[in-house]
Design a protein around this motif. Structure first.
Motif: not given
Length: 141
Positions: A90-108
């Protein structure tokens, strides 16, 4: 803080950057975010956010819609021995996550982006960053 590139395997597992693991803890909450990404919160921040969401006026349709959409996909993630989490489809589909992703730190929180979406967002933000910065004075910056 920071920007980290990772992959998601066929089972939906993603390595959480080691620099962010300590802040997130062994268990944390991931849910739908804004702008087509996922938000991940340490349990303490999630608890603070829940308090604010519970105070939203039930009589307001936008408040009900936001809370339903936000909570319905929320899932508690637990790091495995390799520092990975399993992101539900459900979450992967919402964010169109398939293979390559980027994780960023944003405040909290952390944000998890599909790499192409992040690139597009970054390019658009860079083009208008000076204008956006000028408007930040309205928020006391």
């Amino acid at each position: 803080m920071g920007e980290y590139r990772h992959t998601i395997d066929a089972k939906g597992r993603m390595i959480v950057p080691s620099k962010l693991r300590e802040e997130l803890g062994e268990r944390f909450v991931v849910t739908r975010g804004l702008d087509g990404c996922l938000f991940g919160y340490p349990k303490s921040e999630w608890t603070n956010l829940e308090t604010k969401l519970n105070d939203m006026p039930l009589a307001k349709k936008d408040a009900r819609t936001f809370v339903r959409f936000f909570y319905s996909a929320a899932t508690e993630c637990e790091l495995d021995r390799q520092g990975r989490i399993n992101l539900p489809s459900t979450l992967r589909n919402y964010a169109a996550l398939t293979k390559e992703c980027v994780v960023i730190g944003v405040s909290n929180r952390i944000e998890i982006w599909d790499e192409a979406r992040w690139q597009e967002f970054s390019e658009q933000a860079a083009e208008s960053f000076d204008e956006i910065a000028e408007n930040m004075i309205d928020f006391g910056l």
